[in-house]
Design a protein around this motif. Structure first.
Motif, PDB file in Angstrom:
ATOM      1  N   GLY A   1     -71.773  92.659-107.326  1.00 26.65           N
ATOM      2  CA  GLY A   1     -72.807  93.659-107.558  1.00 26.65           C
ATOM      3  C   GLY A   1     -74.119  93.241-106.937  1.00 26.65           C
ATOM      4  N   GLN A   2     -74.978  94.220-106.705  1.00 26.78           N
ATOM      5  CA  GLN A   2     -76.296  93.918-106.132  1.00 26.78           C
ATOM      6  C   GLN A   2     -77.333  94.904-106.646  1.00 26.78           C
ATOM      7  OE1 GLN A   2     -75.208  94.373-101.958  1.00 26.78           O
ATOM      8  NE2 GLN A   2     -76.239  96.358-101.870  1.00 26.78           N
ATOM      9  N   LEU A   3     -78.593  94.478-106.578  1.00 28.30           N
ATOM     10  CA  LEU A   3     -79.702  95.264-107.115  1.00 28.30           C
ATOM     11  C   LEU A   3     -80.953  94.979-106.304  1.00 28.30           C
ATOM     12  CD1 LEU A   3     -81.024  96.828-109.699  1.00 28.30           C
ATOM     13  CD2 LEU A   3     -81.598  94.504-110.432  1.00 28.30           C
ATOM     14  N   ALA A   4     -81.742  96.024-106.033  1.00 25.39           N
ATOM     15  CA  ALA A   4     -83.033  95.848-105.369  1.00 25.39           C
ATOM     16  C   ALA A   4     -83.947  97.004-105.751  1.00 25.39           C
ATOM     17  CB  ALA A   4     -82.877  95.773-103.851  1.00 25.39           C
ATOM     18  N   VAL A   5     -85.255  96.731-105.725  1.00 28.67           N
ATOM     19  CA  VAL A   5     -86.273  97.733-106.009  1.00 28.67           C
ATOM     20  C   VAL A   5     -87.119  97.929-104.755  1.00 28.67           C
ATOM     21  CG1 VAL A   5     -88.214  98.378-107.494  1.00 28.67           C
ATOM     22  CG2 VAL A   5     -86.329  97.016-108.427  1.00 28.67           C
ATOM     23  N   PHE A   6     -87.415  99.182-104.444  1.00 25.93           N
ATOM     24  CA  PHE A   6     -88.218  99.519-103.273  1.00 25.93           C
ATOM     25  C   PHE A   6     -89.362 100.429-103.710  1.00 25.93           C
ATOM     26  CE2 PHE A   6     -83.763  99.027-102.171  1.00 25.93           C
ATOM     27  CZ  PHE A   6     -83.799  98.065-101.174  1.00 25.93           C
ATOM     28  N   ASP A   7     -90.537 100.230-103.098  1.00 25.99           N
ATOM     29  CA  ASP A   7     -91.685 101.058-103.469  1.00 25.99           C
ATOM     30  C   ASP A   7     -92.506 101.400-102.236  1.00 25.99           C
ATOM     31  OD1 ASP A   7     -93.811 102.366-104.597  1.00 25.99           O
ATOM     32  OD2 ASP A   7     -94.092 100.929-106.231  1.00 25.99           O
ATOM     33  N   PRO A   8     -92.310 102.586-101.673  1.00 22.89           N
ATOM     34  CA  PRO A   8     -93.037 102.964-100.459  1.00 22.89           C
ATOM     35  C   PRO A   8     -94.531 103.130-100.670  1.00 22.89           C
ATOM     36  CG  PRO A   8     -91.809 104.835-101.331  1.00 22.89           C
ATOM     37  CD  PRO A   8     -91.389 103.639-102.133  1.00 22.89           C
ATOM     38  N   ARG A   9     -94.986 103.124-101.911  1.00 20.68           N
ATOM     39  CA  ARG A   9     -96.418 103.226-102.178  1.00 20.68           C
ATOM     40  C   ARG A   9     -97.138 101.924-101.843  1.00 20.68           C
ATOM     41  NH1 ARG A   9     -96.047 104.689-108.402  1.00 20.68           N
ATOM     42  NH2 ARG A   9     -94.876 102.725-108.193  1.00 20.68           N
ATOM     43  N   VAL A  10     -96.384 100.835-101.751  1.00 27.95           N
ATOM     44  CA  VAL A  10     -96.967  99.518-101.469  1.00 27.95           C
ATOM     45  C   VAL A  10     -96.932  99.287 -99.964  1.00 27.95           C
ATOM     46  CG1 VAL A  10     -96.779  97.041-101.861  1.00 27.95           C
ATOM     47  CG2 VAL A  10     -96.223  98.652-103.706  1.00 27.95           C
TER      48      VAL A  10
ATOM     49  N   VAL B   1     -91.053  93.775-108.579  1.00 29.37           N
ATOM     50  CA  VAL B   1     -90.908  92.686-107.610  1.00 29.37           C
ATOM     51  C   VAL B   1     -90.170  93.264-106.407  1.00 29.37           C
ATOM     52  CG1 VAL B   1     -89.930  90.417-107.163  1.00 29.37           C
ATOM     53  CG2 VAL B   1     -90.859  90.953-109.429  1.00 29.37           C
ATOM     54  N   LEU B   2     -90.832  93.256-105.255  1.00 30.86           N
ATOM     55  CA  LEU B   2     -90.281  93.875-104.056  1.00 30.86           C
ATOM     56  C   LEU B   2     -89.803  92.812-103.072  1.00 30.86           C
ATOM     57  CD1 LEU B   2     -93.109  96.546-103.575  1.00 30.86           C
ATOM     58  CD2 LEU B   2     -90.938  96.811-104.820  1.00 30.86           C
ATOM     59  N   GLY B   3     -88.943  93.228-102.134  1.00 30.46           N
ATOM     60  CA  GLY B   3     -88.458  92.306-101.126  1.00 30.46           C
ATOM     61  C   GLY B   3     -87.523  91.251-101.679  1.00 30.46           C
ATOM     62  N   ARG B   4     -86.766  91.601-102.715  1.00 35.90           N
ATOM     63  CA  ARG B   4     -85.840  90.651-103.324  1.00 35.90           C
ATOM     64  C   ARG B   4     -84.525  91.356-103.647  1.00 35.90           C
ATOM     65  NH1 ARG B   4     -87.475  88.091-108.988  1.00 35.90           N
ATOM     66  NH2 ARG B   4     -86.817  90.161-109.685  1.00 35.90           N
ATOM     67  N   LEU B   5     -83.424  90.813-103.168  1.00 34.59           N
ATOM     68  CA  LEU B   5     -82.088  91.334-103.439  1.00 34.59           C
ATOM     69  C   LEU B   5     -81.404  90.412-104.438  1.00 34.59           C
ATOM     70  CD1 LEU B   5     -79.756  93.333-102.726  1.00 34.59           C
ATOM     71  CD2 LEU B   5     -79.054  91.674-100.984  1.00 34.59           C
ATOM     72  N   THR B   6     -80.985  90.968-105.559  1.00 32.67           N
ATOM     73  CA  THR B   6     -80.258  90.215-106.569  1.00 32.67           C
ATOM     74  C   THR B   6     -78.764  90.445-106.383  1.00 32.67           C
ATOM     75  OG1 THR B   6     -82.069  90.371-108.171  1.00 32.67           O
ATOM     76  CG2 THR B   6     -79.885  89.884-109.044  1.00 32.67           C
ATOM     77  N   LEU B   7     -78.012  89.365-106.284  1.00 33.20           N
ATOM     78  CA  LEU B   7     -76.570  89.414-106.081  1.00 33.20           C
ATOM     79  C   LEU B   7     -75.873  88.805-107.296  1.00 33.20           C
ATOM     80  CD1 LEU B   7     -76.560  88.139-102.392  1.00 33.20           C
ATOM     81  CD2 LEU B   7     -76.308  90.513-103.146  1.00 33.20           C
ATOM     82  N   TYR B   8     -74.822  89.456-107.776  1.00 35.63           N
ATOM     83  CA  TYR B   8     -74.074  88.953-108.926  1.00 35.63           C
ATOM     84  C   TYR B   8     -72.600  88.858-108.568  1.00 35.63           C
ATOM     85  CZ  TYR B   8     -71.803  88.857-113.523  1.00 35.63           C
ATOM     86  OH  TYR B   8     -71.016  88.529-114.592  1.00 35.63           O
ATOM     87  N   ASP B   9     -72.019  87.688-108.785  1.00 34.19           N
ATOM     88  CA  ASP B   9     -70.595  87.455-108.566  1.00 34.19           C
ATOM     89  C   ASP B   9     -69.934  87.331-109.933  1.00 34.19           C
ATOM     90  OD1 ASP B   9     -68.047  86.400-108.114  1.00 34.19           O
ATOM     91  OD2 ASP B   9     -68.689  85.192-106.420  1.00 34.19           O
ATOM     92  N   ALA B  10     -69.170  88.344-110.322  1.00 33.82           N
ATOM     93  CA  ALA B  10     -68.572  88.344-111.646  1.00 33.82           C
ATOM     94  C   ALA B  10     -67.477  87.295-111.790  1.00 33.82           C
ATOM     95  CB  ALA B  10     -68.005  89.731-111.961  1.00 33.82           C
ATOM     96  N   LEU B  11     -66.842  86.891-110.687  1.00 30.02           N
ATOM     97  CA  LEU B  11     -65.792  85.870-110.761  1.00 30.02           C
ATOM     98  C   LEU B  11     -66.380  84.505-111.101  1.00 30.02           C
ATOM     99  CD1 LEU B  11     -63.367  86.778-107.826  1.00 30.02           C
ATOM    100  CD2 LEU B  11     -62.888  86.846-110.280  1.00 30.02           C
ATOM    101  N   SER B  12     -67.485  84.157-110.456  1.00 27.50           N
ATOM    102  CA  SER B  12     -68.102  82.861-110.722  1.00 27.50           C
ATOM    103  C   SER B  12     -69.130  82.922-111.842  1.00 27.50           C
ATOM    104  CB  SER B  12     -68.780  82.325-109.456  1.00 27.50           C
ATOM    105  OG  SER B  12     -69.887  83.142-109.097  1.00 27.50           O
ATOM    106  N   GLY B  13     -69.584  84.134-112.159  1.00 28.16           N
ATOM    107  CA  GLY B  13     -70.634  84.299-113.171  1.00 28.16           C
ATOM    108  C   GLY B  13     -72.004  83.926-112.671  1.00 28.16           C
ATOM    109  N   GLU B  14     -72.181  83.865-111.364  1.00 27.93           N
ATOM    110  CA  GLU B  14     -73.438  83.399-110.790  1.00 27.93           C
ATOM    111  C   GLU B  14     -74.305  84.554-110.292  1.00 27.93           C
ATOM    112  OE1 GLU B  14     -72.073  79.024-109.107  1.00 27.93           O
ATOM    113  OE2 GLU B  14     -72.270  80.705-107.710  1.00 27.93           O
TER     114      GLU B  14
END
Length: 251
Positions: A159-168, A220-233
């Motif tokens: 899984g992955q998650l990111a926030v973007f804000d074109p106002r910034v 918090v912008l410019g950051r991609l969060t990655l989740y590996d459910a198999l490793s739990g990391e």
């Protein structure tokens, strides 16, 4: 801002106890307008948590209908929802959870023009779709309308998650991170499969970011969060705006 009555003060008391939210943040949530694209695996926890958190005006867009195979992970629906439009089914569950909010169901696939029109009516977009084509379309609407976007994705065990804000000024958009070319490997879980709780993890994280942003916290912008459910990391990687991005380079 929207005033909170005694019942609302009780319902949202655990939010109000948090100094980072307090009454003012809860009032912001009550006045907020959010567009959720997709009422499936990711959209299920997003819809339920935004409703329970007291986001005052929520629009759900999904043209699909509930099928038996969806119930493995799309927890906003149940057996009674089979054959119903997903946006309508989710709306009923959300209002049963919190009848004091307004939920608008759009049982349609929004094209580029409709996405831009709807984006301009909302304070935040949440992309809970399952394909790159839609994600890029939502991103273009976000940039064009100047509305922040919380993007999530989940497939197999990743899984992955990111926030973007074109106002910034100078902040990146989704296209800066993932170009539209060469992404044929992406596809819905009907093709690749997905671990059922994984969409709950990523969708819940999307809801966390949405509630914080709507309550007045800077994302918090410019950051991609990655989740590996198999490793739990969990891993995080930083990224910046592409100066040649065809979507956001000129804005």
């Amino acid at each position: 801002m929207t005033d909170l009555n005694d019942a609302a003060l009780l319902r949202y008391s655990r939010h109000i106890m948090l100094p980072e939210i307090d009454i003012e943040g809860q009032q912001r949530l009550a006045a907020a307008r959010v567009l959720v694209i997709g009422a499936g695996g990711l959209g299920s926890p997003v819809a339920l948590y935004l409703a329970s958190a007291g986001v005052g005006h929520i629009t759900l867009a999904d043209d699909d209908v509930v099928e038996l195979s969806n119930l493995q992970r799309q927890v906003v629906h149940d057996m009674a929802s089979l054959g119903q439009n997903k946006a309508e089914s989710a709306r009923a569950r959300m209002l049963a959870l919190n009848p004091d909010i307004a939920v608008r169901a759009l049982g349609e696939r929004l094209d580029a023009q409709r996405l831009l029109q709807e984006a301009g009516l909302h304070d935040l977009l949440l992309d809970c779709s399952d394909n790159f084509t839609t994600r890029h379309a939502v991103n273009r609407a976000s940039v064009a309308a100047g509305v922040p976007l919380v993007s999530g994705a989940a497939v197999r065990f990743a899984g992955q998650l990111a926030v973007f804000d074109p106002r910034v000024a100078g902040s990146p958009c989704y296209h800066c991170l993932f170009a539209e070319e060469g992404e044929a490997s992406d596809g819905p879980c009907a093709t690749f499969g997905v671990l059922s709780p994984l969409v709950g993890v990523i969708g819940s994280l999307q809801a966390v970011e949405a509630v914080k942003l709507l309550a007045g916290r800077a994302p918090v912008l410019g950051r991609l969060t990655l989740y590996d459910a198999l490793s739990g990391e969990f891993r995080q990687m930083k990224f910046s705006r592409d100066p040649d991005c065809p979507v956001c380079a000129v804005r």
